[in-house]
Design a protein around this motif. Structure first.
Motif, short mmCIF file in Angstrom:
data_model
loop_
_atom_site.label_atom_id
_atom_site.label_comp_id
_atom_site.label_asym_id
_atom_site.label_seq_id
_atom_site.Cartn_x
_atom_site.Cartn_y
_atom_site.Cartn_z
N CYS A 67 6.49 56.68 52.77
CA CYS A 67 5.69 55.97 53.43
C CYS A 67 5.59 55.82 54.82
CB CYS A 67 5.72 54.52 52.66
SG CYS A 67 4.29 53.34 53.38
N VAL A 69 4.34 53.94 57.00
CA VAL A 69 4.34 52.60 57.52
C VAL A 69 5.39 51.57 56.94
CG1 VAL A 69 1.92 52.70 58.29
CG2 VAL A 69 2.30 51.91 56.02
N LEU A 72 6.19 50.48 51.30
CA LEU A 72 6.96 50.57 50.02
C LEU A 72 8.55 50.21 50.34
CD1 LEU A 72 5.37 54.06 49.12
CD2 LEU A 72 5.39 51.89 47.49
N LEU A 82 4.78 47.96 46.40
CA LEU A 82 3.95 48.42 47.42
C LEU A 82 3.34 47.11 48.10
CD1 LEU A 82 1.27 51.23 47.13
CD2 LEU A 82 0.99 49.12 48.15
N CYS A 87 0.07 48.66 53.75
CA CYS A 87 -0.42 50.29 53.27
C CYS A 87 -1.44 50.75 53.97
CB CYS A 87 -0.66 50.12 51.73
SG CYS A 87 -1.48 51.37 51.15
N VAL A 88 -1.59 52.04 54.43
CA VAL A 88 -2.76 52.46 55.01
C VAL A 88 -3.63 53.42 54.28
CG1 VAL A 88 -2.10 51.74 57.52
CG2 VAL A 88 -1.40 54.15 56.37
N CYS A 90 -2.86 56.26 52.54
CA CYS A 90 -2.86 57.67 52.75
C CYS A 90 -2.68 58.45 51.72
CB CYS A 90 -1.47 57.94 53.69
SG CYS A 90 -0.08 57.90 53.22
N GLN A 91 -2.22 57.82 50.47
CA GLN A 91 -2.32 58.46 49.30
C GLN A 91 -1.00 59.59 49.10
OE1 GLN A 91 -4.16 57.04 47.16
NE2 GLN A 91 -5.21 56.40 48.78
N CYS A 93 2.11 58.71 48.62
CA CYS A 93 2.86 58.41 47.49
C CYS A 93 2.15 58.83 46.27
CB CYS A 93 3.26 56.96 47.57
SG CYS A 93 1.69 55.69 47.88
N PRO A 111 -2.85 52.37 46.64
CA PRO A 111 -2.36 52.53 45.53
C PRO A 111 -1.66 51.17 44.54
CG PRO A 111 -1.65 54.28 46.82
CD PRO A 111 -2.00 52.98 47.83
S1 SF4 Z 1 -0.63 55.16 50.36
FE1 SF4 Z 1 1.64 54.99 49.49
S2 SF4 Z 1 2.48 56.35 51.21
FE2 SF4 Z 1 0.42 55.72 51.92
S3 SF4 Z 1 0.74 53.83 53.40
FE3 SF4 Z 1 0.11 53.29 50.97
S4 SF4 Z 1 2.35 52.71 50.02
FE4 SF4 Z 1 2.30 54.13 52.04
#
Ligand code: SF4
Ligand code: SF4
Ligand code: SF4
Lengths: 149, 775
Positions: A67, A69, A72, A82, A87-88, A90-91, A93, A111
Motif C-alpha cells: 500500500c 499510503v 493497511l 484497511l 486509502c486512495v 488504487c486497487q 492490494c 476495498p
Molecule cells: S486500494 Fe489497497 S493498496 Fe491502494 S491505497 Fe487502498 S488499501 Fe492501499
C-alpha cells in the motif's frame, strides 16, 4: 512497538455448513450496513461438487508492504485492517492479493477485507465457522519479487 | 535490506538523519505577493483553470480552460504549448524575461487506479536548443497541482532574489516568498521544504507536500534538470524524479526560483471525479493483475526498474560504450541489473505515483558518498535508471558505486544525467585523440573511464568555476564543438561526426547506427534527439518488421503520435508496453499492444465522459505534435537542416569502429550498397567508410522525405496550413505564419526532396507542392 505474534483467522467446517449464507449477510452488515451478502461480504460461501467452500482472508498480509499510503496495517491483535480514510483506492492490494481475499464492491472505491470480527461466527446457525489462532510467522508473506523469479 | 511486513513507523533505511530549524528558515521568508483563490472540485479530470505567476511583476492570476481548449489541446503538454504560443515571441530565448516555464497535468493525471498516472509535463524554451523542450516527469507535483485547483502552472518573468512559489491547496492561497537560507541542492532542499510546509509532524502530512527544485549546477550549466519530489512514508524522506532534458532547471534558476511547493489537504481515489469510476477500477485491476503475473517474466521492472535494459542492450549491440563507438563491451556485465538489485532497498511500493504497481522507481538507501561536499554522508540515491547507467557505460565507467555517485550528484546538483554523460563521453573521445588535453580541460584528465575526473568536473560546475573549459563544456556538446573548431584543434568532420547532439541537445542512450528507423526516431523529433518519441530498434533491426521507407515512415508517424498522447494526459509510457498481455504476440499488431491501446480508450472515456475511439487518441496527439513543430518553425528551427543527426548516429566514423564490426560492414557494402565482395576487398578501410557514409546519409534523407510526406509537411519539414486546417486549427496568425515560411522556403529553393533517387526509385510524391491539393 511489540509486534503481534499471533492472529485469529476464520476456519470452516464444511461438513456442518448448509449454505444458508447467514454469515455473508452478517458480514455485509459489518462493512456496508446491508444484508446483501455476495459482493458486499468479505467472506464467500460457494457450492462445489465436493460440498461447500469458504473463501476469506487468512491475514497473511502480503498487502501490507504494497500500500503506497500506509492505509493497511496489522493491528495489535495481528489482524490486517484497511483504513478507508487513508486509502486512495488504487486497487493494488485487490489485484495483488494472492488468494483474492481483498475485495472491491461497487458501493465504494476503497476495498474491504475480513477483519476477524466474528460476526459471521455468531450468525452461523450450524456453527460451521470458528475463529482460530495462528502464528503470524507461519502465514505471513512479503511482497517484493526476488530477481529472476 | 528491509524485510517486509514491518509497521511503517518502524522502517529504517540507514540514511543520515537531518534536523532543521524549520522555524528559523521560515522566519527569514518574506512574502512578496499573495493571492487567494476559491477552491473548486476537479470535474471529470479537469480543474478547468490554469495558474499564471509573473515573477517580475509579482502578478498572480487565473485563466479559464475552455471546452475549445480541451478539444484542440487535450491537456498536459498540449495546454503547455497553447500557453507558450500566447506567452512568448519567436525571438524568445531561454533567458529572455518573457520565457515561460510550464508545469502541466492532463485529464488522466492523478488517477490512482491505473498504473503510471501521475506524470507532470514541463515545457520551456530550452537553453540547449532554443526551441521548446518538453519533459515528462513523475512525482506528486502534477497531481497535487491539479487537486489544488489548476490544470497548469505558467511562470513568466524573473525574480530579483531567490524565491519559492507556494501553492497552498489546503487554504486556497498562492504566495511568492523569498527563501534566503534554505539549501540549494535538492536532496537537502526537498527535505527541508517537505518538513517545513507539512501541516503536522507526521508522515501522512508530509506525503501531502510535493516540491520542485534543482541544484547548484543547474545555475552554471545548460543541463539543469527539475527534480519533482514525492514523500516516501517507508524511507521517511522525499524522493525525486527528474524532468531531465533540455535544461529546464537552468531556466528555473535563471528565474531565481529556488523551489515550487504544492500542498493539498485531501486525496482520494476519486479526486479526479471521473465519469465512470467502476470502469476505471475494473481496467486498473486488470492491468495490476497482468503486472503481478507477468512482469517478472517480461521486464522485471518491479525488481530492477529500467536497469533491466542494460543487459539486453549489451547483448543486441545497442548499449552506448565509449561515446557510442561500440554497442557492447567486455566489461558490461559488471553493470547488469543484478548488480544494482543487490544494492536496491527492497521495500515496495516504488511507484512514482500512487497505484503504479509497475514500480520502476528503484532506490539505493544509505549510500555513502565518496567525493565532493557530502563525502562520507549517507544518502538516498533515486535510481539508477537505464539512461543513467548507460550514460556511464558511454564514459566507460563500469563500477556500480561510481554510477551511484554520478547519479546522486547529478540529481542533487540538478543536472541531467543523460546530457551530462553523453557530453562527457564526447569530451573523453576528443581527449583520446588529443584534440582536448589536460591543459585545455583546465587540469581535468578526461580520458575514458576516469570517474574521478568526471565527478571533479561536476563539482566544479556546481561551484560555478568559470575556467574556460568548465564553463563552455557545461553548456553542452554543441558549444564545445564550436569552441574546438574556432581554436582550430581538430578536423571539422571528425568533431562534428563524433559529438552526439542534434538541435543542440545531447543524444539519449541508445546506439542507432544499425537502425535507420531509430535514426529517424532521434533526428525527426520535435525537441531533439530523445528516444521518447519513437523507439523502433527492435521492430526495425531485430524483427525486420518495417522494411520499406513507407513502412518506416508509417511507424515514425504512429509511434510519435501515440507516445505524445501520454504527455497530453499526464501519463507514463511504461505501463503501455513494458508490460504486455500474455497473448500480445498473437495479436495483429503486437508492437502497438492493441489490448492496452483499448484500455487507454476506455480509460479516457471513463474519466472524461467522452466517447473517443483509438483513432481519436491519435488525432489528439497529431494536433499537438503539428502545433509544436509549427512553433519550432516559428522560432526559426524546425526545418530539414535542423533534423540533421551526426554521423556517429548513422554509422562508423573511425577506422577502429569499422574494424570492430568489419564483417558486418563489409557485408553491407555488398548486400546493400551493391559492390562485389572482391571490390570491397580491394578498398582501403577509409574508402569503405566513405562508401558506407554516402549510402547511409542518402538513406537518412530518403527516410526524412518519406516521413515528411506521411506527416503532411513540406519537403523542408514545415507543417502546411492545409494540414493544420484539417486538424481543426483556425488561428489566423498561425496559418499565415506557416504560409509565409513555406513561401520563404519556396524562394530559397528548399521545397525539394532530400534523397537522391536512382533508377526505379521515386520520391514520395511527384507533385512538388502536393499539399496544395488537399481539402
Ligand atoms: S486500494 Fe489497497 S493498496 Fe491502494 S491505497 Fe487502498 S488499501 Fe492501499
Ligand atoms: S469475520 Fe467478520 S468481517 Fe470477517 S467474514 Fe466474518 S463477519 Fe465478515
Ligand atoms: S512505470 Fe515507473 S516511471 Fe512509470 S509511473 Fe510507474 S514508477 Fe513511475
Amino acid at each position: 512497538m511489540n509486534q503481534p505474534k499471533t492472529v485469529k483467522i476464520l476456519a470452516f467446517h464444511a461438513d456442518r455448513c448448509k449454505g444458508c449464507l447467514a454469515c455473508e449477510k452478517a458480514c455485509s452488515q459489518v462493512h456496508f450496513k446491508t444484508n446483501a451478502g455476495g459482493d458486499q461480504s468479505a467472506l464467500r460461501i460457494t457450492k462445489t461438487d465436493q460440498g461447500y467452500q469458504m473463501h476469506v482472508c487468512d491475514q497473511r498480509g502480503l498487502c501490507l508492504d504494497l500500500c503506497p499510503v500506509g492505509a493497511l496495517r496489522r493491528q495489535k491483535n495481528g489482524v490486517v485492517v484497511l483504513d478507508p480514510k487513508i486509502c486512495v483506492g488504487c486497487q493494488a492490494c485487490v489485484a495483488f492479493c494472492p488468494i483474492g481475499a481483498m475485495r472491491k464492491s461497487k458501493l465504494r472505491l476503497e476495498p474491504f477485507k475480513c477483519i476477524s470480527c466474528g460476526s459471521c461466527v455468531r450468525a452461523c446457525p450450524e456453527k460451521a465457522l470458528e475463529l482460530v489462532e495462528r502464528n503470524i510467522a507461519e502465514i505471513k508473506q512479503i511482497v517484493y519479487h526476488k530477481q529472476g523469479v | 535490506m528491509v524485510e517486509g511486513q514491518i509497521p511503517i513507523a518502524e522502517y529504517s533505511t540507514g540514511n543520515t538523519k537531518h534536523t532543521w530549524d524549520a522555524k528559523k528558515l521560515r522566519a527569514a521568508h518574506q512574502k512578496l505577493a499573495e493571492y487567494t483563490y476559491k477552491k473548486g472540485d476537479v470535474y471529470r479530470g479537469y480543474a478547468n483553470r490554469t495558474l499564471y505567476v509573473n515573477l517580475s511583476t509579482k502578478k498572480i492570476s487565473e485563466k479559464p480552460v475552455t471546452d475549445e481548449m480541451k478539444k484542440l489541446f487535450t491537456g498536459g503538454r498540449g495546454f503547455g504549448l497553447k500557453l507558450l504560443w500566447e506567452g512568448i515571441k519567436p525571438t524568445t530565448r531561454w533567458n529572455s524575461e518573457e520565457n515561460e516555464l510550464l508545469i502541466t497535468t492532463g485529464p488522466l493525471c492523478g488517477t490512482t487506479q491505473y498504473a503510471g498516472s501521475g506524470k507532470s509535463l514541463c515545457l520551456s524554451v530550452s537553453p540547449s536548443t532554443n526551441i521548446i523542450c518538453d519533459c515528462n516527469v513523475g512525482g506528486f507535483v502534477g497531481p497535487y497541482l491539479k487537486f489544488a485547483g489548476f490544470d497548469a502552472l505558467e511562470i513568466q518573468g524573473k525574480a530579483s532574489e531567490d524565491v519559492i512559489i507556494f501553492i497552498d491547496g489546503e487554504h486556497g492561497k498562492i504566495s511568492i516568498e523569498t527563501a534566503p537560507h534554505e539549501e540549494t541542492n535538492t536532496h537537502l532542499l526537498a527535505e527541508q521544504l517537505t518538513t517545513m510546509y507539512a501541516s503536522e509532524d507526521t508522515d501522512q502530512a508530509r506525503q501531502k507536500v510535493a516540491v520542485v527544485s534543482t541544484g547548484a549546477a543547474a545555475e552554471h550549466s545548460y543541463w539543469g534538470c527539475l527534480n519533482f519530489s514525492f514523500y516516501d512514508i517507508r524511507r521517511k524522506t522525499p524522493r525525486i524524479k527528474q524532468a531531465g532534458r533540455g535544461g529546464l532547471g537552468t531556466v528555473f534558476r535563471d528565474k531565481k526560483l529556488k523551489a515550487i511547493v504544492v500542498k493539498i489537504d485531501h486525496l482520494t481515489g476519486l479526486s479526479n471525479h471521473p465519469a465512470d469510476p467502476d470502469k476505471l477500477a475494473e481496467i486498473g485491476i486488470k492491468l495490476h493483475k497482468e503486472i503481478r503475473d507477468l512482469d517478472r517474466y517480461q521486464c522485471n521492472m518491479r525488481a530492477v526498474g529500467t536497469g533491466h535494459l542494460v543487459e539486453i542492450m549489451d547483448q543486441y549491440d545497442l548499449l552506448p560504450c565509449e561515446n557510442y563507438r561500440f554497442g557492447s563491451f567486455p566489461k558490461a556485465s559488471k553493470i547488469y541489473s543484478p548488480k544494482f538489485y543487490e544494492l536496491f532497498t527492497k521495500i515496495i511500493p516504488d511507484g512514482c505515483w500512487h497505484g503504479c504497481t509497475l514500480a520502476c522507481a528503484k532506490t539505493v538507501d544509505g549510500y555513502t558518498v565518496m567525493t565532493g561536499p557530502y563525502k562520507g554522508q549517507k544518502v538516498t540515491v533515486d535510481g539508477p535508471e537505464y539512461e543513467t547507467i548507460a550514460a556511464c557505460s558511454n564514459m566507460s565507467i563500469w563500477d556500480p558505486l561510481w554510477i551511484l555517485e554520478f547519479n546522486f550528484y547529478c540529481d542533487t546538483y540538478g543536472i541531467d544525467t543523460i546530457s551530462t554523460g553523453t557530453a562527457i563521453a564526447f569530451y573523453m573521445e576528443m581527449y583520446e585523440y588529443g584534440i582536448l588535453n589536460k591543459e585545455r580541460c583546465n587540469g581535468l584528465e578526461l580520458c575514458f573511464g576516469n570517474a574521478d575526473a568526471t565527478l571533479e568536473f561536476i563539482h566544479r560546475i556546481a561551484q560555478g568555476d568559470q575556467a574556460e573549459f568548465i564553463r563552455i563544456a557545461s553548456q553542452g556538446i554543441r558549444r564545445v564543438k564550436d569552441w574546438i573548431l574556432k581554436n582550430g584543434w581538430g578536423d571539422k568532420k571528425l568533431v562534428e561526426d563524433c559529438g552526439m547532439e542534434s538541435k543542440g541537445l545531447e543524444f539519449s542512450e541508445y546506439v542507432t547506427k544499425e537502425s535507420l528507423a531509430m535514426q529517424g526516431g532521434y533526428g525527426l523529433t520535435l525537441k531533439g534527439p530523445q528516444h521518447d518519441e519513437a523507439w523502433l530498434i527492435f521492430m526495425d533491426m531485430v524483427n525486420n518488421a518495417i522494411p520499406t521507407f513507407e513502412d518506416k515512415a508509417e511507424a515514425l508517424h504512429y509511434f510519435p503520435m501515440w507516445r505524445t498522447w501520454f504527455g497530453l494526459n499526464g501519463l507514463c509510457k511504461l505501463p503501455w508496453n513494458d508490460i504486455e498481455p500474455a497473448n500480445n504476440a498473437q495479436t495483429e499488431e503486437p508492437a502497438k499492444v492493441p489490448e492496452h491501446v483499448q484500455n487507454y480508450v476506455e480509460y479516457q472515456n471513463a474519466v472524461t465522459g467522452w466517447k473517443v475511439t483509438k483513432e481519436d487518441l491519435i488525432l489528439q496527439s497529431e494536433r499537438c505534435y503539428n502545433f509544436q513543430r509549427a512553433l519550432n518553425v516559428w522560432m526559426g528551427r524546425g526545418r530539414r537542416k535542423d533534423d540533421w543527426i551526426p554521423y556517429r548516429a548513422m554509422g562508423p566514423v573511425t577506422e577502429m569502429e569499422y574494424l570492430s564490426r568489419r564483417d558486418r560492414y563489409d557485408k553491407q557494402l555488398v548486400e546493400k550498397v551493391g559492390f562485389t565482395a572482391q571490390q570491397v576487398e580491394q578498398m582501403s578501410i577509409q574508402e569503405r567508410i566513405h562508401q558506407l557514409y554516402q549510402y547511409r546519409q542518402n538513406q537518412y534523407q530518403k527516410l526524412a522525405d518519406a516521413v515528411y510526406y506521411r506527416r503532411g509537411w513540406t519537403q523542408n519539414g514545415v507543417p502546411t496550413p492545409q494540414k493544420m486546417r484539417q486538424l481543426g486549427f483556425t488561428d489566423k496568425k498561425l496559418l499565415q505564419m506557416l504560409e509565409e515560411k513555406i513561401a520563404e522556403d519556396e524562394q530559397a529553393g528548399l521545397n525539394t526532396w532530400g534523397g537522391i533517387y536512382g533508377i526505379g526509385e521515386k520520391p514520395p510524391a511527384q507533385e512538388r507542392q502536393y499539399w496544395k491539393f488537399w481539402k
